[in-house]
Design an enzyme around this catalytic site. Structure first.
Site: not given
Length: 725
Positions: A217, A341, A430
């Protein structure tokens, strides 16, 4: 925790599962789920996993008892029945349809004769690993409009098992414990404040009677943490925050006090700072250390988040904690002052390795920023760091300071926009990598393409909305189709075999596209990986030679596993296209990826099964209304679209097919109906939330004008490609 039931009792109980009420602790959320009646049940104790079994996982090579098979997370199978010499005889043994149509990223658990897995929307499935027959299914009934806070699809990466229970995190922030034999709820707790935009997509881990879970989040404004809960009743054992809170309220511990010295401004007023622990964990039982990977900041743009700079601990860091208490031990920050990021939430692998004549306990990670790190996991000492892709934001890592040597122009808020490699999706995302104990190589699913960053001069914090702090127009694709095609030509993906001792490439396999799946290596000299073009492939682990492939009819991003039942070795993978790239980069999603199939596919030697042919559908059927808005209005709509819509509906309104392509929406013809969907939540039950409070009626119509413009652009391009005048 319930005692293990006999087989007779289980059969009796299965008749009334649907009528049984869920047991909940007082702080559980009001949303409940339901277990589907079991069709068959194992005759021995279900998921009778404990510390002794997990610590001796190599003594049970036929099981896959934890997320990375062992606490070291190597994703290496010691099984040898399937080899590079006979893998061509591998065929489909069975498949199991999940019944969902979004991203699939889970690693299945196989233990004591049962496979446990998860599908999109956090639904848990128990199946017979011999046949794929359903045993039970549990749906936590996550509200569909929670999708607005899932930056990267409504995925789930799997479960953990311990002493007859199955643990998983639901997208809405609940940690739920199920009876492994029946799928009934034993307990559930809200791990986050449900009023805040937290999500859970990662798989929990269990260590000595405590189940660890993080959350996501950060894009939407939260303060990251990881928590441990007692397996017996869900009471919280400890919590470790990854970024400091408001200094005026005091700090939870010395680690937070130390971290606060590396921040500037009032980050806590911009959603909490970020730093969510949304995926990677690994555990060293000898050192009793839990290693976690920490994510990006809120917002991405550091000049807004922490004006004046600072390292912003523990963003983009690997942090070692005492597993029993959550106490901070050490950290290593991969990207100080992160602003692109570049998370450090990517897969963490532990191994014992001989370096310079000395056996070292090492930790390895290939995070988003494009460097491959080898650390001494006892104290966090950096042993080596080298580029595994061609990156442009830094030249190298200084071995004396452990810090990357940045290219000044890469910090886009210094003036001009910056085109940076890798993009915000990273050089490795990921998708789990694998370490082979035989070859000593690490196999990395690599992404390779740039992104353009620019400072958002008009940034306004909006609680619950996405907070990137970058220029929406610069972050979009160009209007020219020729320029878009040129960008697509450099979007690459590969399987990279990396030698962590020499920090050099051993071999590579270039794939047709990017966003390919996680990796499994085996003692049969094999590496398995699913690909974006709808195949499961096998390569020799030593040389990277292609030796087998099978069409699974959808893009695959989840990692395979291997297990053994009744003397037969199986390879299994969960398939289903999804995740951040699939949603955002619809322009470059290959046709082979676009089936909405979600299923488990499992293989063994000599099997001859076939999958049903997929039902292909066109990306979009263009039938837009007339363009009535002027260019200025459409441009304003583009900015609003990029800030509010592109995370689900794709850059420049080009869908990746998981979500309806707005360019073909019938609502484009109905201005009032468009507002009912966007502002009133008419499709909230289907996952399209209301944006009332984030957009007004005039802004909603500007977005509609922009989408109409893109629909006409798409229609013209389609005709041009077909040779229609």
């Amino acid at each position: 925790m319930k005692p293990t039931l006999s087989a007779v009792a289980l059969l009796s109980l299965s008749l009334c599962i649907a009528a049984c009420s869920d047991q909940k602790t007082e702080d559980a959320t009001s949303t409940t789920g339901a277990a589907v009646e079991a069709t068959t049940l194992p005759l021995k104790a279900a998921a009778a996993v404990d510390a002794e079994r997990l610590l001796a996982a190599d003594a049970e090579p036929g099981s896959w008892m934890s997320h990375g098979r062992t606490y070291s997370e190597q994703r290496y199978s010691p099984l040898t029945q399937i080899t590079a010499d006979n893998v061509q005889d591998l065929g489909l043994a069975w498949s199991y349809d999940f019944g969902t149509q979004r991203g699939i990223e889970a690693t299945s658990i196989v233990v004591d004769g049962v496979m446990y897995s998860t599908s999109s929307w956090s639904i848990v499935h128990a199946v017979d690993p011999r046949t794929g027959e359903a045993l039970w299914t549990y749906d936590p009934k996550v509200a569909k409009d929670k999708a607005r806070h899932a930056c990267c699809d409504v995925v789930n990466r799997g479960v953990a098992v311990w002493q007859g229970q199955v643990f998983f995190g639901a997208l809405d922030g609940r940690l739920i414990a199920l009876d492994a034999a029946t799928g009934e709820v034993n307990w559930q707790v809200a791990t986050v404040d449900s009023e805040l935009p937290y999500t859970i997509t990662g798989a929990p881990r269990v260590i000595d009677g405590k189940v660890m879970i993080g959350n996501g989040g950060a894009e939407y404004g939260v303060r990251g943490f990881i928590s441990a809960y007692n397996v017996s009743d869900g009471t919280m054992a400890w919590r470790f925050y990854t970024v400091p809170g408001n200094p005026e309220l005091g700090f939870e511990n010395e680690a937070m006090e130390m971290a606060a010295e590396t921040w500037n401004g009032q980050w806590w007023e911009l959603g909490g700072g970020g730093g969510t622990v949304w995926d990677s964990m690994a555990y060293d039982p000898e050192l009793d250390l839990l290693y976690i990977g920490v994510g990006n900041g809120t917002p991405w743009n550091q000049s807004i988040r922490s004006p004046g700079g600072g390292d912003n601990l523990f963003l983009s860091s690997i942090v070692a904690l005492k597993a029993d208490t959550g106490e901070y031990v050490w950290h290593y920050q991969t990207t100080p002052g992160e602003t692109w990021d570049y998370t450090a939430t990517q897969h963490i692998v532990l191994a014992d390795m001989e370096l310079e004549g000395k056996t070292r306990k090492v930790l390895m990670q290939a995070p988003k920023n494009g460097f491959f790190y080898v650390l001494d996991r006892t104290d966090g000492t950096l042993l080596s760091a080298e580029k595994f892709i061609n990156l442009t934001w830094a030249t190298h890592v200084d071995m004396e300071t452990g810090r990357p040597v940045e290219v000044p122009e890469a910090r886009y808020y210094n003036g001009a926009p910056a085109t940076v490699l890798p993009s915000y999706l990273g050089g490795h995302n990921w998708h789990p990598m694998s370490y082979s104990q035989d070859t000593g190589l690490v196999y990395i699913p690599v992404l390779d393409f740039p992104a353009v960053y620019g400072d958002d001069k008009d940034f306004v914090y909006r609680p619950g909305a996405a907070h990137l702090g970058i220029d929406a127009i610069l972050g979009s694709l160009p209007d020219s189709q020729a320029e878009r095609d040129a960008y697509g030509a450099i979007v690459a993906g590969r399987l990279l075999a990396w030698d962590p001792k020499t920090q050099k490439e051993a071999w590579r396999v270039e794939h047709k596209g990017t966003w390919n799946g996680g990796v499994l290596s085996t003692a049969g000299n094999l590496v398995f990986q699913g690909t974006a073009d709808g195949k499961l492939k096998a390569f020799t682990a030593d040389k990277g030679e292609s030796v087998w492939e099978f069409p699974v009819n959808t893009g695959t991003v989840a990692p395979p596993i291997s297990y053994e039942i009744d003397g037969e070795q199986y390879i299994s993978v969960n398939v289903g296209w999804g995740g951040a790239y699939a949603l955002v980069f619809g322009e470059y999603v290959m046709p082979e990826s676009q089936s909405s199939i979600n299923r488990i596919v499992t293989f063994k030697l000599g099997a001859k099964g076939k999958l049903p042919e997929p039902e292909w559908r066109p990306r979009v059927t263009f039938n837009p209304p007339a363009e009535t808005a002027d260019k200025a209005t459409a441009l304003e709509g583009k900015i609003l679209y990029q800030d509010n819509c592109n995370g689900c509906h794709g850059l420049n309104a080009v869908s990746g097919l998981l979500i309806p392509d707005l360019r073909g929406s019938g609502w484009l013809h109905d201005a009032d109906g468009w507002d009912k969907v966007v502002l009133k939540g008419a499709l909230a039950a289907s996952g399209m939330p209301s944006f009332d409070g984030y957009l007004n009626a005039a802004e909603s119509q500007k977005i509609r004008a922009y989408v109409i413009q893109e629909a006409w652009r798409g229609a013209r391009n389609q005709k041009a490609k077909a040779g229609v005048q």
